[in-house]
Design a protein around this motif. Sequence first.
Motif: not given
Length: 480
Positions: A82-83, A88-89, A93-101, A116-125
Motif C-alpha cells: 500500500p505504501t 507511485d501515485d 505529481l511532485l516536483e524536484e526538491g519535494d519531500i515524501v515522508v 534511491k528510487q525517489l532520488e532518481e526523480h529529484g525527490l527526497h524520501f
Amino acid sequence: MTEATATIGLTGLAVMGRNLARNIARHGHTIAVHNRTHARTESLIADHGDEGDFVATESLEDFVAAIEKPRVVLVMVKAGDPTDAVIDDLVPLLEEGDIVVDCGNAHFADTIRREKQLEEHGLHFVGTGVSGGEEGALNGPSIMVGGSDQAYERLGPILESIAAQVDGEPCCAHVGTGGAGHFVKMVHNGIEYADMQLIAESYDLLRSIGDLEPAAIADVFADWNGGELESFLIQMTADVLRHTDAGGQPFVDVVRDAAEQKGTGRWTVQSALDLGVPITGIAEATFARSLSGHTDQRAAARKVFSTSPEDDTVEVDRDAFVDDVRAALYSSKVVAYAQGFDQIAVGAETHGWDIDLGQVAKIWRDGCIIRARFLGRITEAYADEPDLTTLLTTEFFAEAVKEGVDAWRHVVATAAQGGVPVPAFGSSLSYFDGLRRERLPAALIQALRDNFGAHTYQRVDREGTFHTAWAGDLSESEQH
C-alpha cells in the motif's frame, strides 16, 4: 487550480493519520488532508475542523497542489505494497526538491530502496518512525527521522513542534540519513516486545507462584511504578490488571492468551542475525508470542504432559518473592535495552549512519511506548562515554545488576521448579552470565567445526589460524 496554502500535507486518514493531522493543525500549521476514501476526509473536518487550519482535498492532484513548495507530504498508510502504491501515485505529481515522508512502520530496507528510487526523480524520501500509538499521535509522539539533512531542514521544525516534550526539549530528532529512522523505530519495537514479555512473565510468576490475584498484582505494579521501574508500560499493566469485565471477572482472564504481532519484532531479530548481534531477550520475547499462537500444539502437549497443580507447587515467602521479581525484572530490562542499543550501534556502523545513541535515548523519554525513567540514565551514560561498549558496564547499571543478580537467579530457578515459563528472564540471565565468563564452551564448538568441516580455529597462546588433521595423524598446520 487549488491555491497552495498548506505548510504540509498528509494522506492516509485512518486512526493514526487522523490523529497526527489533528496534532499538526493544533500546533498552528495549515495542513492539507487526503484519503483514498473521501468520506474519511469529510469525517475529519466535520468532527475536528475547528481544531486548526485544514485544507480538505478530494483528489490527489488537488492535495499536492494545496501544499507550499518545496512540498512535504506525510504518508500514513499500511506498510508494504500500500505504501508503494501511494508513492507511485504521488511521484508524477511532485516536483524536484519535494519531500515524501513515510510515517508508517516500514521495514528499513524498503526505506533505503524507496529513497534511491525517489532520488532518481529529484525527490527526497524520508523514513520516519512515529511511536506512541493513537494517543501519542494526537498529543505528542516520539519521532525518529531519517533521510537527508536538507529534507530535515524543511521538515524538522514541524515535527519537533508536535512531538512530546521533556524539559523543554522535543522528543524528535534527525537520527541519521537513509533508513536510519525506520531502523531505530524497528529496534524500539523490538525492545518493546522484550519489555512486554518481561512484564507478562512477572505477572505470571506473581500469580502462579506468589498466589496473588490480578487486582493485588495491579497494586504491586503500581507500587513498582513509583520507583526505578517507572514507565508507561508498568503503569498500563497496573491499569489492565485492575480492570474487570462486565461479568465481574478480571479482564485479563477473559482475553485469549495468544499474542499477535505485526512483524517489527521479527524484523528486529532477523536484522540482528544478519548483523551478528545477540539480542536474546528480544528474540525470546518474539518467539514467546509465536508459541502463544500455536494453540493446537499447546492443547496436544497438555494432554500428554498435564500435571496436577500440586506437582508444580513451590513454597515461597510472598513478600520476598515479590521483591525478587522486581529486581529480576529491572535487571532483565537493562539487558533488553543494552542489546537494543548494541544493535543500533552495529546497524549504524554497517550502513554508514551517524546515529547518536544518547540522542536516541533522549527522544525515547516521552511520547513512545517504551518511555521510562531510566532512559534518562541511558542518555547520561552515552553522554559520559559516547563509545560505550555495553550499557551493562556503566557504573549505575552495573551496580543495579550486581544488587539484583541473586534475586534474578532465584526467580529463574523458582520458575523452573514451578513449571512457569520465563524465556525472557532466563535468556537475559544467560546473556549476562555469558558476557562475564572468562571462557565459554564456544572453544569446543569451534574445535568440532574444524573436525567435521576443516573450518580452522585460532589459539589462545599464539597468533595465526590453524587446522588439525583429524582424519589423519592429528598434526596441526597453520593456514595461510
